[in-house]
Design an enzyme around this catalytic site. Structure first.
Site, mmCIF file in Angstrom:
data_model
loop_
_atom_site.group_PDB
_atom_site.id
_atom_site.type_symbol
_atom_site.label_atom_id
_atom_site.label_comp_id
_atom_site.label_asym_id
_atom_site.label_seq_id
_atom_site.Cartn_x
_atom_site.Cartn_y
_atom_site.Cartn_z
ATOM 1 N N ASP A 190 0.820 -1.211 0.000
ATOM 2 C CA ASP A 190 0.000 0.000 0.000
ATOM 3 C C ASP A 190 0.859 1.270 0.000
ATOM 4 O O ASP A 190 1.978 1.270 0.518
ATOM 5 C CB ASP A 190 -0.906 -0.021 1.240
ATOM 6 C CG ASP A 190 -2.080 0.929 1.110
ATOM 7 O OD1 ASP A 190 -2.308 1.462 0.004
ATOM 8 O OD2 ASP A 190 -2.765 1.154 2.120
ATOM 9 N N ASN A 211 1.436 3.311 -2.849
ATOM 10 C CA ASN A 211 2.094 3.661 -4.126
ATOM 11 C C ASN A 211 1.645 5.031 -4.630
ATOM 12 O O ASN A 211 2.448 5.831 -5.091
ATOM 13 C CB ASN A 211 1.754 2.630 -5.209
ATOM 14 C CG ASN A 211 2.280 1.251 -4.873
ATOM 15 O OD1 ASN A 211 3.078 1.100 -3.958
ATOM 16 N ND2 ASN A 211 1.835 0.239 -5.609
ATOM 17 N N ARG A 253 0.316 7.585 -2.909
ATOM 18 C CA ARG A 253 0.810 8.683 -2.062
ATOM 19 C C ARG A 253 2.308 8.903 -2.267
ATOM 20 O O ARG A 253 2.789 10.033 -2.278
ATOM 21 C CB ARG A 253 0.518 8.368 -0.579
ATOM 22 C CG ARG A 253 -0.903 8.692 -0.183
ATOM 23 C CD ARG A 253 -1.272 8.066 1.134
ATOM 24 N NE ARG A 253 -1.505 6.632 0.980
ATOM 25 C CZ ARG A 253 -1.619 5.787 1.997
ATOM 26 N NH1 ARG A 253 -1.503 6.231 3.232
ATOM 27 N NH2 ARG A 253 -1.847 4.506 1.780
ATOM 28 N N HIS A 285 3.216 2.890 -8.766
ATOM 29 C CA HIS A 285 3.064 1.463 -9.067
ATOM 30 C C HIS A 285 4.299 0.953 -9.819
ATOM 31 O O HIS A 285 4.783 -0.138 -9.577
ATOM 32 C CB HIS A 285 1.820 1.216 -9.927
ATOM 33 C CG HIS A 285 0.531 1.632 -9.258
ATOM 34 N ND1 HIS A 285 0.248 1.309 -7.951
ATOM 35 C CD2 HIS A 285 -0.538 2.343 -9.711
ATOM 36 C CE1 HIS A 285 -0.946 1.806 -7.635
ATOM 37 N NE2 HIS A 285 -1.438 2.436 -8.685
ATOM 38 N N SER A 318 -7.060 -5.950 -5.966
ATOM 39 C CA SER A 318 -8.219 -6.539 -5.286
ATOM 40 C C SER A 318 -9.432 -6.522 -6.207
ATOM 41 O O SER A 318 -9.467 -5.764 -7.193
ATOM 42 C CB SER A 318 -8.524 -5.765 -3.999
ATOM 43 O OG SER A 318 -9.097 -4.517 -4.320
ATOM 44 N N GLU A 329 -12.015 -5.147 -5.581
ATOM 45 C CA GLU A 329 -12.557 -3.786 -5.453
ATOM 46 C C GLU A 329 -11.750 -2.765 -6.265
ATOM 47 O O GLU A 329 -12.243 -1.664 -6.543
ATOM 48 C CB GLU A 329 -12.572 -3.350 -3.976
ATOM 49 C CG GLU A 329 -13.576 -4.100 -3.107
ATOM 50 C CD GLU A 329 -13.133 -5.508 -2.732
ATOM 51 O OE1 GLU A 329 -11.913 -5.776 -2.717
ATOM 52 O OE2 GLU A 329 -14.008 -6.357 -2.500
ATOM 53 N N LEU A 374 11.349 -19.788 -3.619
ATOM 54 C CA LEU A 374 10.232 -19.036 -3.045
ATOM 55 C C LEU A 374 8.990 -19.226 -3.918
ATOM 56 O O LEU A 374 9.076 -19.072 -5.135
ATOM 57 C CB LEU A 374 10.601 -17.542 -3.004
ATOM 58 C CG LEU A 374 9.492 -16.566 -2.649
ATOM 59 C CD1 LEU A 374 9.197 -16.589 -1.146
ATOM 60 C CD2 LEU A 374 9.874 -15.144 -3.070
ATOM 61 N N GLU A 398 0.815 -12.868 12.567
ATOM 62 C CA GLU A 398 1.233 -11.658 13.266
ATOM 63 C C GLU A 398 1.141 -10.517 12.265
ATOM 64 O O GLU A 398 1.394 -10.721 11.073
ATOM 65 C CB GLU A 398 2.686 -11.806 13.751
ATOM 66 C CG GLU A 398 2.875 -12.869 14.803
ATOM 67 C CD GLU A 398 2.139 -12.565 16.102
ATOM 68 O OE1 GLU A 398 2.048 -11.381 16.468
ATOM 69 O OE2 GLU A 398 1.642 -13.516 16.732
HETATM 70 C C1 FPP Z 1 -1.932 0.064 -3.410
HETATM 71 O O1 FPP Z 1 -1.423 1.390 -3.381
HETATM 72 C C2 FPP Z 1 -1.373 -0.659 -4.539
HETATM 73 C C3 FPP Z 1 -2.079 -1.291 -5.542
HETATM 74 C C4 FPP Z 1 -3.533 -1.353 -5.608
HETATM 75 C C5 FPP Z 1 -1.398 -1.925 -6.673
HETATM 76 C C6 FPP Z 1 -0.286 -2.837 -6.294
HETATM 77 C C7 FPP Z 1 0.484 -3.099 -7.523
HETATM 78 C C8 FPP Z 1 1.798 -3.105 -7.590
HETATM 79 C C9 FPP Z 1 2.661 -2.904 -6.407
HETATM 80 C C10 FPP Z 1 2.434 -3.309 -8.871
HETATM 81 C C11 FPP Z 1 3.436 -4.405 -8.808
HETATM 82 C C12 FPP Z 1 2.847 -5.723 -8.697
HETATM 83 C C13 FPP Z 1 3.038 -6.701 -9.596
HETATM 84 C C14 FPP Z 1 2.503 -8.045 -9.359
HETATM 85 C C15 FPP Z 1 3.744 -6.457 -10.855
HETATM 86 P P1 FPP Z 1 -2.427 2.595 -3.621
HETATM 87 O O2 FPP Z 1 -2.475 2.862 -5.074
HETATM 88 O O3 FPP Z 1 -3.740 2.270 -3.003
HETATM 89 O O4 FPP Z 1 -1.702 3.756 -2.864
HETATM 90 P P2 FPP Z 1 -2.425 4.918 -2.051
HETATM 91 O O5 FPP Z 1 -3.121 4.262 -0.884
HETATM 92 O O6 FPP Z 1 -1.284 5.772 -1.615
HETATM 93 O O7 FPP Z 1 -3.368 5.613 -2.978
#
Ligand code: FPP
Length: 235
Positions: A15, A17, A19, A32, A60, A62, A126, A201
């Site tokens: 979470d 990305n 911000r 991202h 997700s 959502e 992994l 945890e």
């Molecule tokens: C949440 O941050 C992040 C996501 C919904 C996307 C996650 C995707 C990646 C990290 C890309 C890499 C993954 C792969 C598998 C290639 P947000 O956008 O909700 O951030 P915010 O809460 O600051 O708005």
């Protein structure tokens, strides 16, 4: 990091990305993009440490509510990541599997997912479980439908429905989560692997995911090692 207990199964809610990017005056999508680099380095670090399973929350059920342009960007990012950027992780013996609904993911994303699963199926270091178009509620609905079909077809009886049976019939047959990390300081599970996280945890660092580097992961491990896991018992 010697003598540390290494969690067998780590979950990461990536979470912050958006911000991370906004604070730098960049479009959210750049957060991202930067996150993919962080993810790659973390996977290699987990291989080196001996983590056996890592589940990441990539998208997700959502997240389809986000702006069309951001959803499209993420879908293209997944394609590029699985088609190209995974080469390095393939060499590091990482096996990729997916959890989530295929519908309504675009065909090109599904192809890239199927290819990477096939190409890494014999890797043993992994296991990276990518939760994509994933939600715990959807997973429980889908598992229940599968179970009802089996019952209807006479393949199982009511006595076959045990906790072990349910674990085996979720999207993936995985060990329970030991440690769930959610970056960016939000204190929520947001529909992520609820069943599997029953005795995990939790750790909520303030840092945004693009900055969650190997050093941050090591700090998290130290916290995990200080926890007293009792699994409902008293010791
Ligand atoms: C949440 O941050 C992040 C996501 C919904 C996307 C996650 C995707 C990646 C990290 C890309 C890499 C993954 C792969 C598998 C290639 P947000 O956008 O909700 O951030 P915010 O809460 O600051 O708005």
């Amino acid at each position: 990091m010697k003598d540390l207990l290494i969690p067998n199964h780590v979950g990461i809610i990536m979470d912050g990305n958006g911000r991370w990017a906004q604070e730098r005056g960049l479009p959210r999508t750049m957060g991202h993009k930067h996150a993919t680099g962080t993810l790659k380095k973390l996977c290699v670090h987990m291989v080196d440490l001996g983590v056996h399973y890592c589940s990441i929350y990539a998208f997700s059920t959502e997240n389809f509510k986000r702006e069309k342009a951001e959803v499209e960007f993420l879908m293209n990012l997944f394609i590029t990541f699985f088609n190209k950027e995974m080469d390095y992780l393939k060499k590091k013996n990482v096996k990729v599997i997916f959890s989530g609904r295929r519908e309504p993911l675009p065909e090109k994303v599904l192809e890239a997912m199927d290819d990477i699963v096939k190409e890494t199926k014999d890797n043993t270091a992994l296991t990276l479980n990518v939760c994509l178009n994933y939600g715990s509620h959807a997973e429980i609905v889908d598992m229940t439908k599968k179970m009802c079909e089996m019952y209807k077809d006479g393949d199982i009886t009511l006595d076959d429905i045990t906790e072990e049976f349910i674990e085996k019939n979720l999207y993936q047959d995985l060990p329970p989560l030991d440690f769930v990390i959610r970056t960016s300081g939000e204190l929520r599970l947001s529909n992520f692997m609820m069943y599997q996280a029953s005795y995990a945890e939790f750790y909520f660092p303030k840092v945004y995911f693009p900055d969650f580097n190997n050093e941050e992961f090591d700090k998290a491990l130290l916290v995990f090692n200080k926890r007293n896991r009792r699994f409902g018992g008293t010791k």
